[in-house]
Scaffold this motif. Structure first.
Motif, PDB file in Angstrom:
ATOM      1  N   MET A  72      26.659  -2.301  10.670  1.00 27.94           N
ATOM      2  CA  MET A  72      25.791  -1.660  11.632  1.00 27.94           C
ATOM      3  C   MET A  72      25.548  -0.224  11.154  1.00 27.94           C
ATOM      4  SD  MET A  72      26.468  -1.163  15.738  1.00 27.94           S
ATOM      5  CE  MET A  72      26.481  -2.887  16.117  1.00 27.94           C
ATOM      6  N   ASP A  73      24.304   0.169  11.080  1.00 27.92           N
ATOM      7  CA  ASP A  73      24.020   1.521  10.609  1.00 27.92           C
ATOM      8  C   ASP A  73      24.248   2.550  11.724  1.00 27.92           C
ATOM      9  OD1 ASP A  73      21.644   1.854  12.203  1.00 27.92           O
ATOM     10  OD2 ASP A  73      20.493   0.778  10.711  1.00 27.92           O
ATOM     11  N   ALA A  74      24.258   3.818  11.347  1.00 28.28           N
ATOM     12  CA  ALA A  74      24.582   4.908  12.275  1.00 28.28           C
ATOM     13  C   ALA A  74      23.622   4.974  13.454  1.00 28.28           C
ATOM     14  CB  ALA A  74      24.599   6.237  11.530  1.00 28.28           C
ATOM     15  N   ASN A  75      22.341   4.771  13.210  1.00 34.47           N
ATOM     16  CA  ASN A  75      21.352   4.825  14.284  1.00 34.47           C
ATOM     17  C   ASN A  75      21.570   3.699  15.298  1.00 34.47           C
ATOM     18  OD1 ASN A  75      18.997   5.959  15.532  1.00 34.47           O
ATOM     19  ND2 ASN A  75      17.844   4.211  14.744  1.00 34.47           N
ATOM     20  N   THR A  76      21.864   2.515  14.816  1.00 36.99           N
ATOM     21  CA  THR A  76      22.109   1.371  15.692  1.00 36.99           C
ATOM     22  C   THR A  76      23.365   1.588  16.528  1.00 36.99           C
ATOM     23  OG1 THR A  76      21.042  -0.076  14.099  1.00 36.99           O
ATOM     24  CG2 THR A  76      22.426  -1.132  15.766  1.00 36.99           C
ATOM     25  N   ARG A  77      24.426   2.117  15.911  1.00 29.64           N
ATOM     26  CA  ARG A  77      25.660   2.429  16.650  1.00 29.64           C
ATOM     27  C   ARG A  77      25.379   3.400  17.780  1.00 29.64           C
ATOM     28  NH1 ARG A  77      28.224   2.431  11.330  1.00 29.64           N
ATOM     29  NH2 ARG A  77      27.643   4.605  11.110  1.00 29.64           N
ATOM     30  N   LEU A  78      24.646   4.455  17.465  1.00 36.37           N
ATOM     31  CA  LEU A  78      24.335   5.478  18.458  1.00 36.37           C
ATOM     32  C   LEU A  78      23.499   4.903  19.599  1.00 36.37           C
ATOM     33  CD1 LEU A  78      24.449   8.417  19.367  1.00 36.37           C
ATOM     34  CD2 LEU A  78      22.447   8.859  17.939  1.00 36.37           C
ATOM     35  N   LYS A  79      22.475   4.125  19.275  1.00 38.66           N
ATOM     36  CA  LYS A  79      21.617   3.530  20.317  1.00 38.66           C
ATOM     37  C   LYS A  79      22.406   2.579  21.213  1.00 38.66           C
ATOM     38  CE  LYS A  79      17.700   5.361  19.124  1.00 38.66           C
ATOM     39  NZ  LYS A  79      17.075   6.377  19.940  1.00 38.66           N
ATOM     40  N   LEU A  80      23.256   1.748  20.608  1.00 40.25           N
ATOM     41  CA  LEU A  80      24.062   0.819  21.398  1.00 40.25           C
ATOM     42  C   LEU A  80      24.992   1.578  22.333  1.00 40.25           C
ATOM     43  CD1 LEU A  80      25.037  -1.994  22.160  1.00 40.25           C
ATOM     44  CD2 LEU A  80      26.549  -1.927  20.153  1.00 40.25           C
ATOM     45  N   LEU A  81      25.645   2.611  21.833  1.00 42.66           N
ATOM     46  CA  LEU A  81      26.539   3.402  22.668  1.00 42.66           C
ATOM     47  C   LEU A  81      25.773   4.075  23.802  1.00 42.66           C
ATOM     48  CD1 LEU A  81      29.354   4.412  23.272  1.00 42.66           C
ATOM     49  CD2 LEU A  81      28.957   6.285  21.650  1.00 42.66           C
ATOM     50  N   GLN A  82      24.592   4.594  23.531  1.00 37.40           N
ATOM     51  CA  GLN A  82      23.782   5.231  24.569  1.00 37.40           C
ATOM     52  C   GLN A  82      23.404   4.236  25.659  1.00 37.40           C
ATOM     53  OE1 GLN A  82      20.627   6.846  22.167  1.00 37.40           O
ATOM     54  NE2 GLN A  82      21.594   8.861  22.068  1.00 37.40           N
ATOM     55  N   ILE A  83      23.004   3.052  25.285  1.00 38.20           N
ATOM     56  CA  ILE A  83      22.653   2.018  26.268  1.00 38.20           C
ATOM     57  C   ILE A  83      23.865   1.680  27.124  1.00 38.20           C
ATOM     58  CG2 ILE A  83      22.045  -0.421  26.537  1.00 38.20           C
ATOM     59  CD1 ILE A  83      20.258  -0.034  23.993  1.00 38.20           C
ATOM     60  N   LEU A  84      25.010   1.488  26.479  1.00 39.53           N
ATOM     61  CA  LEU A  84      26.217   1.121  27.215  1.00 39.53           C
ATOM     62  C   LEU A  84      26.670   2.244  28.145  1.00 39.53           C
ATOM     63  CD1 LEU A  84      28.162  -0.734  24.409  1.00 39.53           C
ATOM     64  CD2 LEU A  84      26.938  -1.737  26.356  1.00 39.53           C
ATOM     65  N   GLU A  85      26.552   3.495  27.704  1.00 36.89           N
ATOM     66  CA  GLU A  85      26.924   4.625  28.555  1.00 36.89           C
ATOM     67  C   GLU A  85      26.015   4.723  29.772  1.00 36.89           C
ATOM     68  OE1 GLU A  85      27.070   8.190  26.216  1.00 36.89           O
ATOM     69  OE2 GLU A  85      29.115   7.774  25.582  1.00 36.89           O
ATOM     70  N   GLU A  86      24.717   4.498  29.599  1.00 29.49           N
ATOM     71  CA  GLU A  86      23.776   4.561  30.715  1.00 29.49           C
ATOM     72  C   GLU A  86      24.061   3.479  31.751  1.00 29.49           C
ATOM     73  OE1 GLU A  86      19.841   4.312  29.109  1.00 29.49           O
ATOM     74  OE2 GLU A  86      20.030   6.225  28.058  1.00 29.49           O
ATOM     75  N   ARG A  87      24.535   2.335  31.315  1.00 30.97           N
ATOM     76  CA  ARG A  87      24.746   1.199  32.209  1.00 30.97           C
ATOM     77  C   ARG A  87      26.182   1.077  32.708  1.00 30.97           C
ATOM     78  NH1 ARG A  87      20.350  -2.046  32.160  1.00 30.97           N
ATOM     79  NH2 ARG A  87      21.518  -3.775  33.033  1.00 30.97           N
ATOM     80  N   TYR A  88      27.122   1.813  32.101  1.00 29.78           N
ATOM     81  CA  TYR A  88      28.544   1.660  32.391  1.00 29.78           C
ATOM     82  C   TYR A  88      28.836   1.814  33.875  1.00 29.78           C
ATOM     83  CZ  TYR A  88      33.577   2.089  31.892  1.00 29.78           C
ATOM     84  OH  TYR A  88      34.931   1.887  31.996  1.00 29.78           O
ATOM     85  N   GLU A  89      29.405   0.793  34.444  1.00 29.81           N
ATOM     86  CA  GLU A  89      29.786   0.683  35.855  1.00 29.81           C
ATOM     87  C   GLU A  89      28.600   0.825  36.818  1.00 29.81           C
ATOM     88  OE1 GLU A  89      33.122   3.314  36.491  1.00 29.81           O
ATOM     89  OE2 GLU A  89      34.505   1.793  35.729  1.00 29.81           O
ATOM     90  N   LEU A  90      27.380   0.731  36.320  1.00 27.46           N
ATOM     91  CA  LEU A  90      26.195   0.783  37.176  1.00 27.46           C
ATOM     92  C   LEU A  90      25.389  -0.509  37.112  1.00 27.46           C
ATOM     93  CD1 LEU A  90      24.901   4.364  36.304  1.00 27.46           C
ATOM     94  CD2 LEU A  90      26.179   3.668  38.351  1.00 27.46           C
ATOM     95  N   ARG A  91      25.306  -1.098  35.949  1.00 29.90           N
ATOM     96  CA  ARG A  91      24.506  -2.297  35.719  1.00 29.90           C
ATOM     97  C   ARG A  91      25.295  -3.279  34.868  1.00 29.90           C
ATOM     98  NH1 ARG A  91      21.622   0.086  38.835  1.00 29.90           N
ATOM     99  NH2 ARG A  91      19.496   0.739  38.602  1.00 29.90           N
ATOM    100  N   SER A  92      24.845  -4.499  34.871  1.00 30.43           N
ATOM    101  CA  SER A  92      25.480  -5.531  34.050  1.00 30.43           C
ATOM    102  C   SER A  92      24.919  -5.513  32.632  1.00 30.43           C
ATOM    103  CB  SER A  92      25.226  -6.913  34.657  1.00 30.43           C
ATOM    104  OG  SER A  92      25.815  -7.011  35.919  1.00 30.43           O
ATOM    105  N   VAL A  93      25.744  -5.942  31.718  1.00 29.78           N
ATOM    106  CA  VAL A  93      25.340  -6.100  30.324  1.00 29.78           C
ATOM    107  C   VAL A  93      25.844  -7.460  29.874  1.00 29.78           C
ATOM    108  CG1 VAL A  93      25.613  -5.258  27.969  1.00 29.78           C
ATOM    109  CG2 VAL A  93      25.512  -3.632  29.858  1.00 29.78           C
TER     110      VAL A  93
END
Length: 70
Positions: free
Chosen positions: A1-22
Motif C-alpha cells: 500500500m503506498d503512502a497516499n493510500t495509507r493516509l486516505k484510508l486512515l482519514q476515512i476511518l478517523e472520520e467514521r470512527y464510532e460514528l458510522r459503520s465501515v
C-alpha cells in the motif's frame, strides 16, 4: 500500500470512527495487514480503528467458485 493510500484510508476511518459503520471485505487475513500496509505506525492506527469495536467474520474453507468448477 503506498503512502497516499495509507493516509486516505486512515482519514476515512478517523472520520467514521464510532460514528458510522465501515464494512471491509478482504481476501487478506487481518494478521497479514501489517505486511500489506508496510508502515507499522499507520498499520497500528488503521487496525486500531478497524478492529477495536469490530465484529469480524472469517470464512474458512475452499472458495465456492472452486467448488462450482468441480
Amino acid at each position: 500500500m503506498d503512502a497516499n493510500t495509507r493516509l486516505k484510508l486512515l482519514q476515512i476511518l478517523e472520520e467514521r470512527y464510532e460514528l458510522r459503520s465501515v464494512i471491509i471485505v478482504s481476501l487478506l487475513p487481518i494478521n497479514k495487514w501489517y505486511d500489506y500496509i508496510e508502515d507499522s505506525t499507520f498499520a497500528d492506527a488503521i487496525l486500531c480503528r478497524l478492529v477495536s469495536n469490530a465484529n469480524t467474520i472469517e470464512i474458512r474453507g475452499e472458495s465456492m467458485r472452486y467448488k462450482k468448477k468441480k
